[in-house]
Design a protein around this motif. Structure first.
Motif, PDB file in Angstrom:
ATOM      1  N   UNK A   1       0.814  -1.223   0.000  1.00 51.75           N
ATOM      2  CA  UNK A   1       0.000   0.000   0.000  1.00 51.75           C
ATOM      3  C   UNK A   1       0.843   1.266   0.000  1.00 51.75           C
ATOM      4  N   UNK A   2       2.153   1.158   0.260  1.00 50.63           N
ATOM      5  CA  UNK A   2       3.018   2.333   0.321  1.00 50.63           C
ATOM      6  C   UNK A   2       4.091   2.323  -0.761  1.00 50.63           C
ATOM      7  N   UNK A   3       4.428   1.171  -1.267  1.00 50.08           N
ATOM      8  CA  UNK A   3       5.443   1.031  -2.302  1.00 50.08           C
ATOM      9  C   UNK A   3       5.506  -0.417  -2.728  1.00 50.08           C
ATOM     10  N   UNK A   4       6.176  -0.684  -3.834  1.00 53.98           N
ATOM     11  CA  UNK A   4       6.295  -2.043  -4.359  1.00 53.98           C
ATOM     12  C   UNK A   4       7.726  -2.514  -4.165  1.00 53.98           C
ATOM     13  N   UNK A   5       7.906  -3.521  -3.307  1.00 56.80           N
ATOM     14  CA  UNK A   5       9.232  -4.080  -3.061  1.00 56.80           C
ATOM     15  C   UNK A   5       9.695  -4.825  -4.310  1.00 56.80           C
ATOM     16  N   UNK A   6      10.888  -4.460  -4.806  1.00 58.99           N
ATOM     17  CA  UNK A   6      11.416  -5.113  -6.008  1.00 58.99           C
ATOM     18  C   UNK A   6      12.659  -5.951  -5.726  1.00 58.99           C
ATOM     19  N   UNK A   7      13.310  -5.722  -4.593  1.00 60.49           N
ATOM     20  CA  UNK A   7      14.479  -6.532  -4.220  1.00 60.49           C
ATOM     21  C   UNK A   7      14.720  -6.367  -2.730  1.00 60.49           C
ATOM     22  N   UNK A   8      15.494  -7.285  -2.161  1.00 63.74           N
ATOM     23  CA  UNK A   8      15.776  -7.247  -0.730  1.00 63.74           C
ATOM     24  C   UNK A   8      17.131  -7.870  -0.449  1.00 63.74           C
ATOM     25  N   UNK A   9      17.756  -7.414   0.633  1.00 63.44           N
ATOM     26  CA  UNK A   9      18.949  -8.061   1.171  1.00 63.44           C
ATOM     27  C   UNK A   9      18.548  -8.731   2.473  1.00 63.44           C
ATOM     28  N   UNK A  10      18.762 -10.032   2.550  1.00 63.38           N
ATOM     29  CA  UNK A  10      18.335 -10.827   3.700  1.00 63.38           C
ATOM     30  C   UNK A  10      19.530 -11.288   4.521  1.00 63.38           C
ATOM     31  N   UNK A  11      19.306 -11.418   5.807  1.00 59.44           N
ATOM     32  CA  UNK A  11      20.326 -11.874   6.743  1.00 59.44           C
ATOM     33  C   UNK A  11      20.302 -13.395   6.817  1.00 59.44           C
ATOM     34  N   UNK A  12      21.466 -14.012   6.683  1.00 56.83           N
ATOM     35  CA  UNK A  12      21.579 -15.472   6.740  1.00 56.83           C
ATOM     36  C   UNK A  12      22.231 -15.906   8.057  1.00 56.83           C
ATOM     37  N   UNK A  13      22.109 -17.184   8.332  1.00 50.78           N
ATOM     38  CA  UNK A  13      22.688 -17.783   9.532  1.00 50.78           C
ATOM     39  C   UNK A  13      23.606 -18.943   9.130  1.00 50.78           C
ATOM     40  N   UNK A  14      24.509 -19.363  10.028  1.00 51.67           N
ATOM     41  CA  UNK A  14      25.282 -20.578   9.747  1.00 51.67           C
ATOM     42  C   UNK A  14      24.351 -21.782   9.665  1.00 51.67           C
ATOM     43  N   UNK A  15      24.702 -22.726   8.819  1.00 51.63           N
ATOM     44  CA  UNK A  15      23.917 -23.954   8.741  1.00 51.63           C
ATOM     45  C   UNK A  15      24.004 -24.693  10.077  1.00 51.63           C
ATOM     46  N   UNK A  16      22.876 -25.162  10.617  1.00 52.75           N
ATOM     47  CA  UNK A  16      22.956 -25.954  11.854  1.00 52.75           C
ATOM     48  C   UNK A  16      23.800 -27.205  11.627  1.00 52.75           C
ATOM     49  N   UNK A  17      24.659 -27.490  12.597  1.00 51.71           N
ATOM     50  CA  UNK A  17      25.455 -28.714  12.506  1.00 51.71           C
ATOM     51  C   UNK A  17      24.604 -29.932  12.808  1.00 51.71           C
ATOM     52  N   UNK A  18      23.560 -29.712  13.608  1.00 51.52           N
ATOM     53  CA  UNK A  18      22.686 -30.829  13.984  1.00 51.52           C
ATOM     54  C   UNK A  18      21.299 -30.283  14.285  1.00 51.52           C
ATOM     55  N   UNK A  19      20.290 -31.068  13.977  1.00 48.86           N
ATOM     56  CA  UNK A  19      18.906 -30.723  14.278  1.00 48.86           C
ATOM     57  C   UNK A  19      18.212 -31.936  14.875  1.00 48.86           C
ATOM     58  N   UNK A  20      17.421 -31.693  15.884  1.00 49.87           N
ATOM     59  CA  UNK A  20      16.657 -32.752  16.518  1.00 49.87           C
ATOM     60  C   UNK A  20      15.188 -32.384  16.564  1.00 49.87           C
ATOM     61  N   UNK A  21      14.348 -33.404  16.621  1.00 53.77           N
ATOM     62  CA  UNK A  21      12.917 -33.170  16.535  1.00 53.77           C
ATOM     63  C   UNK A  21      12.187 -34.196  17.397  1.00 53.77           C
ATOM     64  N   UNK A  22      11.188 -33.714  18.146  1.00 50.44           N
ATOM     65  CA  UNK A  22      10.391 -34.603  18.989  1.00 50.44           C
ATOM     66  C   UNK A  22       8.912 -34.254  18.849  1.00 50.44           C
ATOM     67  N   UNK A  23       8.079 -35.287  18.872  1.00 51.23           N
ATOM     68  CA  UNK A  23       6.619 -35.147  18.792  1.00 51.23           C
ATOM     69  C   UNK A  23       6.075 -35.610  20.147  1.00 51.23           C
ATOM     70  N   UNK A  24       5.330 -34.718  20.813  1.00 52.18           N
ATOM     71  CA  UNK A  24       4.948 -34.970  22.196  1.00 52.18           C
ATOM     72  C   UNK A  24       3.434 -34.841  22.355  1.00 52.18           C
ATOM     73  N   UNK A  25       2.819 -35.840  22.991  1.00 54.37           N
ATOM     74  CA  UNK A  25       1.418 -35.742  23.362  1.00 54.37           C
ATOM     75  C   UNK A  25       1.287 -35.055  24.710  1.00 54.37           C
ATOM     76  N   UNK A  26       0.387 -34.061  24.799  1.00 56.58           N
ATOM     77  CA  UNK A  26       0.213 -33.326  26.059  1.00 56.58           C
ATOM     78  C   UNK A  26      -1.251 -33.393  26.482  1.00 56.58           C
ATOM     79  N   UNK A  27      -1.505 -33.410  27.795  1.00 56.65           N
ATOM     80  CA  UNK A  27      -2.875 -33.603  28.267  1.00 56.65           C
ATOM     81  C   UNK A  27      -3.751 -32.367  28.224  1.00 56.65           C
ATOM     82  N   UNK A  28      -3.156 -31.174  28.092  1.00 53.92           N
ATOM     83  CA  UNK A  28      -3.959 -29.941  28.132  1.00 53.92           C
ATOM     84  C   UNK A  28      -3.131 -28.776  27.616  1.00 53.92           C
ATOM     85  N   UNK A  29      -3.794 -27.641  27.391  1.00 55.30           N
ATOM     86  CA  UNK A  29      -3.063 -26.438  26.996  1.00 55.30           C
ATOM     87  C   UNK A  29      -2.157 -25.922  28.111  1.00 55.30           C
ATOM     88  N   UNK A  30      -2.625 -25.870  29.365  1.00 58.93           N
ATOM     89  CA  UNK A  30      -1.677 -25.472  30.422  1.00 58.93           C
ATOM     90  C   UNK A  30      -0.446 -26.372  30.466  1.00 58.93           C
TER      91      UNK A  30
END
Length: 487
Positions: free
Chosen positions: A209-238
């Motif tokens: 609504x204010x201008x049309x973005x035509x390009x951007x410079x984005x900040x990158x991070x180092x590649x993670x050396x390791x990633x882990x993932x867990x799926x957890x069942x929980x009994x409630x929102x609290x």
């Protein structure tokens, strides 16, 4: 009856080349991908669809439209959810598609930055960073089709906000075509530049609504050396909030994802995408997906840290059961289940979508109140609740009763559902839009929930930068009512 020639079409063809301008009499299959939103809720009619191939061509198109007094609707991958990137039904708006602006201009490994054009698909940007041994931590379910310009114009969120922030937090600089066709060259790779107003933040999240973005410079991070993932069942929102606090204490800044999924959300995945049967479903009312990413730990260390977290969670009662991914392929499969919820919900039928944010501490109270009100007001309506619990963003969607006509249900009840949910959000100190934006879908609703002075300032900024009101009119800020409306 012959159609009167439109001189603006000839001017646009001169700006970008005749093959890259679609007239309103083009075959429907050519126009529909631009004129219809991806959810199928609106099909507009464009005065023309124009596809410039450079920032200079975008500027030329904007100048031509300004001279003709023609409104412009910028569009990237057309994956938005609030009808902000499709034309209205008037046939007067020019749709400017940025997808031909798809070049990567520079990758500075030492500076950890990537400069690319607005039409680059997010997945392409991720791959470019990965090939240089770096990481762009912006991840969305639509990353195979959404574009960088759209991500920034809507300040996209996604699954990594907990650690790395929204799209604006990953942006170092912008190139923007202003409403008069001038180009602001702000593609800085600097982390610090304290020389006045930070204009990039004005354009990020402004939805074109204010201008049309035509390009951007984005900040990158180092590649993670390791990633882990867990799926957890929980009994409630609290309990889910207790698990989040425990994960933050145990895993520290390496905690990069904490996703909540309600039972009905997972039921729809199991029903419509049976190859992706969710783990631990339907044994628990909620499941949580936890991701840990580190640049120093080994896979063995990563697994040990997650194991320690899960053992503590089971002992403290904030987790009932858990599955720990033992390989990258298993982790990707778990994420695939989470990211398939919107697709499964779409296959179930139209629904009332709510992209809301709340103080994390208020989420259980909000959900309890909103669920009770929905059950009382619309018995049988089904709640599909999932989202980025780690940063307080829920997709609190309402599906029609099982077996009912979804379209008819929405026509009758969507306005009432929205008011109920948004009023409840406001009572709990939240926002009616966390990451999807306002577009036209929420523009008329915004004044009820946005501070009046904030809206006045937003209108002043719009008037100052776009005095003709030609950039994405009616999006974010609803069109003002006429002074003397007809009787």
């Amino acid at each position: 009856m012959t159609t009167k020639p439109d001189p603006l079409l000839d001017t646009l063809r001169a700006c970008v080349g005749a093959p890259f301008v679609l007239a309103p009499d083009a075959p429907p299959p050519e126009l529909e991908p631009y004129e219809r939103d991806w959810r199928g809720r609106q099909r507009g009619r464009a005065r023309a669809v124009v596809r410039p191939g450079s920032s200079a061509e975008v500027a030329a198109v904007v100048r031509a439209c300004a001279a003709a007094g023609a409104a412009i609707v910028p569009q990237g991958g057309n994956t938005g959810l609030v009808l902000g990137g499709v034309p209205d039904s008037s046939g007067t708006e020019v749709l400017l598609c940025t997808r031909r602006l798809n070049r990567i201009r520079a990758l500075d490994v030492a500076n950890h930055s990537l400069t690319l054009e607005a039409g680059c698909v997010l997945q392409t940007a991720q791959q470019a960073a990965a090939e240089a041994g770096l990481w762009l931590p912006l991840s969305l379910a639509s990353e195979g089709s959404c574009t960088i310009g759209g991500n920034l114009a809507t300040n996209a969120g996604g699954t990594q906000v907990l650690r790395f922030g929204n799209a604006r937090d990953l942006c170092l600089g912008l190139e923007v075509v202003c409403p008069d066709g001038a180009i602001w060259h702000g593609l800085s790779g600097l982390r610090k530049d304290n020389t006045g107003y930070d204009l990039r933040h004005l354009y990020i999240g402004s939805e074109g609504t204010l201008g049309i973005i035509t390009a951007a410079t984005l900040k990158l991070q180092p590649q993670p050396a390791a990633q882990g993932c867990a799926w957890v069942g929980v009994p409630s929102l609290p309990a889910a909030l207790e698990l989040l606090a425990l994960a933050q204490r145990t895993l520290g800044p390496g905690l990069s994802g904490f996703e909540l999924m309600g039972q009905l959300a997972l039921q729809l995945v199991a029903q419509h995408l049976p190859a992706l049967r969710p783990p631990l479903w339907p044994d628990w009312p909620y499941c949580v997906l936890i991701e840990l990413s580190e640049s120093a730990d080994s896979e063995t260390q990563m697994q040990a840290r997650l194991q320690s977290l899960l053992q503590s969670a089971l002992q403290q009662g904030c987790a009932g059961d858990a599955v720990l991914a033992e390989s990258l392929a298993q982790a990707q499969r778990l994420w695939h289940v989470r990211e398939s919820i919107p697709l499964a919900q779409a296959q179930e039928g139209l629904n009332a979508k709510h992209d809301i944010s709340l103080p994390i501490s208020r989420i259980p109270a909000f959900c309890a109140e909103a669920e009770a009100l929905l059950a009382q007001t619309l018995p049988g309506a089904r709640l599909v609740n999932f989202g980025h619990l780690g940063d307080g963003n829920l997709h609190f969607n309402v599906q029609c009763p099982a077996g009912a006509d979804a379209a008819a249900f929405l026509r009758l009840h969507e306005a009432r559902i929205n008011a109920l949910v948004f009023d409840c959000v406001q009572r709990h100190g939240g926002s009616i839009s966390a990451e999807h934006g306002i577009g036209t879908l929420r523009a008329a609703t915004l004044p009820r929930y946005k501070d009046a002075q904030a809206l006045a300032l937003m209108r002043q900024i719009k008037q100052a930068l776009d005095p003709q009101g030609l950039l994405n009119p009616g999006r974010v800020l609803a069109r003002p009512l006429p002074d003397n409306p007809p009787p």
